[in-house]
Design an enzyme around this catalytic site. Structure first.
Site, PDB file in Angstrom:
ATOM      1  N   TYR A 295      -1.224   0.202  10.193  1.00 45.15           N
ATOM      2  CA  TYR A 295      -1.428  -0.469   8.907  1.00 45.15           C
ATOM      3  C   TYR A 295      -0.262  -0.162   7.973  1.00 45.15           C
ATOM      4  O   TYR A 295       0.307  -1.051   7.328  1.00 45.15           O
ATOM      5  CB  TYR A 295      -2.755   0.019   8.306  1.00 45.15           C
ATOM      6  CG  TYR A 295      -3.015  -0.383   6.874  1.00 45.15           C
ATOM      7  CD1 TYR A 295      -3.458  -1.667   6.568  1.00 45.15           C
ATOM      8  CD2 TYR A 295      -2.854   0.526   5.821  1.00 45.15           C
ATOM      9  CE1 TYR A 295      -3.709  -2.026   5.249  1.00 45.15           C
ATOM     10  CE2 TYR A 295      -3.104   0.176   4.506  1.00 45.15           C
ATOM     11  CZ  TYR A 295      -3.525  -1.097   4.232  1.00 45.15           C
ATOM     12  OH  TYR A 295      -3.787  -1.452   2.940  1.00 45.15           O
TER      13      TYR A 295
ATOM     14  N   SER B 206       0.844  -1.194   0.000  1.00 45.32           N
ATOM     15  CA  SER B 206       0.000   0.000   0.000  1.00 45.32           C
ATOM     16  C   SER B 206       0.873   1.235   0.000  1.00 45.32           C
ATOM     17  O   SER B 206       1.968   1.241   0.569  1.00 45.32           O
ATOM     18  CB  SER B 206      -0.901   0.024   1.226  1.00 45.32           C
ATOM     19  OG  SER B 206      -1.526   1.296   1.339  1.00 45.32           O
TER      20      SER B 206
END
Lengths: 254, 441
Positions: A156, A143
């Site tokens: 995250y 990501s």
């Protein structure tokens, strides 16, 4: 893709929207596709669809992928069922609730276990197998959140950053074997319109569809550098974000 | 993550209104029961939002967007049968079945519609006189009702619920999946022929002679130059080519409308110039040619977001059908009113329907002549023009197509659909739409 033998592909986290869009590209090529995710009923629906769209065999592994006990045995079993392996693609992950995870370390650990620890182990299991056979591709979805720690989602982001570094290392290890058909790549999507992002306000030029990202992933699996952004322009957005000096960056709420 | 989220982003194809709705985007069948069941506000299943008006909108209510449920359950190339989630697009379906020499028996003017939408609007295509409507090829479907029932229905259903669901505008419950019979085709090409004509009489003569010789017929007319029954048009007809080549259409259109056109861009002068150029270009290319199915069936799909052409205020589409006895006079009268108004569209379409009956209680196609065209939304004066067209259709015993409509009166709707009462009995009490609230008896 006409003359070559149909590919054998393992998709980890097969119920995600991007994973399914990617699986359809493989199905149209006639690939055999093993699907792994927690929900067996959902996997069965996806398997039927991929079969209708041209896939060869579509075995299912209904398993909590974050569960690390017996992980390597599960990997070997599904690869055996598939009759060998050419591409391993890892899609799963949880966004988590950053605010909850800051207060509750168990919640933080859950995010790290899913997004980093278990994903790293699946990647290492795949790397071991692919290196031993001297060919194949490992594609891991990371990501852009991993490119700079930001207050809104750094747990995250940290997990995805760690995972990207791991895959980058595997790519290096593969390169040193001198095998041309052996590579590893991390694909970093930006904003994608999927159920994972349903809580956010969507729309505008920065948002991509799962189909667009899937096309980038399929291309990356065929061979590419170790880090690919999807779509490509995120490379430059993140370059700028990384270059902003901390005193300025810390005034933002990004 | 499958709850309802309030948003005003979901618009119909005409883009006239932008209502706030609670939208859910499920991706798996197990998410559906909790979305469909229960009291509270009303529900409506929607797909790719190609209906023009308000039949796919449920302002202040809930909308279940089915495009995330687009999986094929079963496809058997040998028996031509395909069953899939209601959210599967014809775009995706065609790409899957064409390599097997199969094709949907009926396709509309765009491939960006879902199976659920094709059933709910009982869509028709250029081959209506041969193949009827989409509903004629539905073998089974699953309907979810707000009382928690999941009902499997087929043409053998005696309760009337199947007939109500075909063309039922999504009002009989949520269409979960659909099973259709595909047709075999030799390849992806169409042997097409374009014939210029200069009067309505010529159009009807061409339509009559083509019924037996051609599977597909449709005409474009220049709606800016009408003089009695004199007008200019291009009659297009075609048959499946024996050419066995089967290239599917491109995954993404190459062109797109990035922006809305400003208001002044579309006026009687530019419309007239466009129609003139289109006619001349068509005349030059008249005659026979072999064309791919994509430009033949889906000419506008080549341009993404073409509806932005009509600017920020959006557009109304008007599509009516008038019975054979009234076809010539009523069509001439409609065109006269449109030409006199100076309004009208780039692409006005004229076509005759055959006599095949659809199972649908609210199915739009009936034997006769259908006219379809767009009007830029200029507020009250556009609505007034459309009301004048309504009067002609009403007198001729015709009807309007709900999928295209965002303004017809209850009287207009009720006079056009004689089986409305039988339909109403099957409407799910917790399903509704802006359209239905306006026209329901």
């Amino acid at each position: 893709m006409t003359d070559r033998k149909p590919l054998r592909v393992l998709i980890l986290g097969a119920t995600s929207a991007i994973a399914e869009a990617t699986a359809r590209l493989y199905a149209a090529e006639g690939a055999s596709i093993a699907l792994a995710a927690r929900d067996g009923t959902r996997l069965a629906a996806i398997a039927a669809d991929l079969t209708a769209r041209g896939a060869g065999s579509v075995p299912i592994l209904a398993r909590d992928l974050a569960a690390m006990d017996g992980l390597e045995a599960a990997f070997d079993a599904i690869v055996a069922e598939l009759g060998g392996i050419d591409h391993v693609l890892l899609f799963y992950g949880v966004l988590g609730e950053q605010k909850d995870a800051e207060r509750d370390l168990a919640a933080a650990r859950a995010i790290l276990d899913v997004d980093f620890t278990s994903a790293a182990l699946w990647s290492l299991a795949a790397a071991k197998r692919l290196e031993a056979q001297g060919s194949g591709a490992l594609v891991v979805v990371g990501s852009v959140a991993g490119d700079r720690g930001r207050q809104s989602n750094y747990i995250y982001g940290a997990a995805k950053a760690g995972l990207a570094t791991l895959v980058q290392g595997i790519a290096h290890r593969f390169a040193l074997t001198g095998r041309k058909g052996l590579h590893a790549v991390v694909v970093k999507p930006g904003f994608v319109d999927t159920p994972m992002t349903d809580g956010l306000k969507k729309g505008g030029p920065l948002w991509a569809s799962p189909d667009q990202v899937a096309a980038v992933i399929r291309k990356a699996a065929a061979g590419s550098g170790p880090i690919v952004y999807a779509p490509w322009f995120w490379r430059f957005i993140l370059l700028i974000i990384r270059l902003v000096p901390a005193p300025i960056f810390h005034k933002t709420k990004l | 993550m499958a709850g309802f989220v309030a948003t005003d982003r979901l618009q119909s194809w005409g883009r006239v209104t932008r209502p706030s709705q609670n939208v859910a985007s499920p991706h798996f069948a197990d998410e559906l029961p909790s979305l469909v069941a229960g009291a509270g506000d009303t529900r409506l299943g929607v797909g790719l939002m190609r209906s023009y008006g308000d039949s796919n909108l449920n302002p202040d209510g809930s909308v279940i967007r089915m495009t995330g449920l687009d999986r094929i359950h079963h496809f058997d190339p040998a028996s031509h049968v395909l069953r899939a989630d209601a959210g599967l697009s014809l775009d995706s379906l065609i790409r899957t079945v064409l390599p097997h020499g199969l094709f949907p028996a009926v396709v509309p003017g765009t491939r960006f519609v879902t199976l659920g939408g094709a059933v709910g609007n009982d869509i028709h295509g250029k081959n209506h006189h041969r193949f009827g409507t989409f509903g004629n090829h539905v073998r089974r479907l699953s309907l979810m009702r707000s009382d928690g029932r999941r009902i499997e229905l087929g043409p053998d259903d005696e309760s009337g619920l199947f007939a109500a669901t075909i063309g039922g505008l999504g009002l009989t419950g949520l269409i979960e999946w659909v099973e259709i019979a595909l047709r075999a085709i030799p390849g992806a090409m169409i042997d097409a022929e374009t014939i210029p004509f200069e009067s309505l009489e010529e159009f009807f003569a061409l339509a009559d002679e083509s019924i037996t010789t051609h599977e597909h017929t449709v005409s474009w007319i220049d709606c800016t130059r009408i003089d009695g029954t004199k007008m200019r048009g291009l009659f297009m007809r075609g048959n499946c080519s024996a050419d066995p080549d089967r290239p599917p259409h491109a995954a993404r259109p190459r062109l797109g409308m990035p922006l809305e056109l400003p208001r002044f861009a579309l006026n009687p002068l530019t419309l007239s110039l466009f129609n003139e150029a289109y006619y001349r270009f068509g005349r030059l290319r008249a005659g026979r040619s072999k064309v791919h199915y994509a430009p033949f069936f889906f000419p506008l799909d080549g341009i993404m977001h073409w509806n932005r052409l009509y600017g920020r205020d959006g557009m109304f589409q008007y599509q009516c059908v008038v019975p054979p006895g009234a076809s010539l006079d009523a069509t001439a009268e409609l065109l006269k009113i449109i030409a006199a108004s100076g309004e009208g569209s780039f692409l006005a379409v004229l076509k005759t329907f055959g006599s095949n009956a659809s199972p649908g209680l609210l199915s739009f196609p009936r034997e006769g002549t259908t006219l379809a065209l767009d009007f830029r939304n200029r507020g009250p004066q556009t609505l007034e023009l459309l009301a004048r067209l309504d009067a002609v259709v009403f007198e001729a015993d015709g009807r309007l197509y709900p999928a295209k409509d965002g303004r017809m009166s209850a009287r207009m709707f009720q006079s056009g659909y004689p089986r409305l009462e039988a339909f109403t009995a099957h409407v799910d009490p917790h399903f509704s739409s802006a359209f239905w609230r306006r026209v329901a008896p």
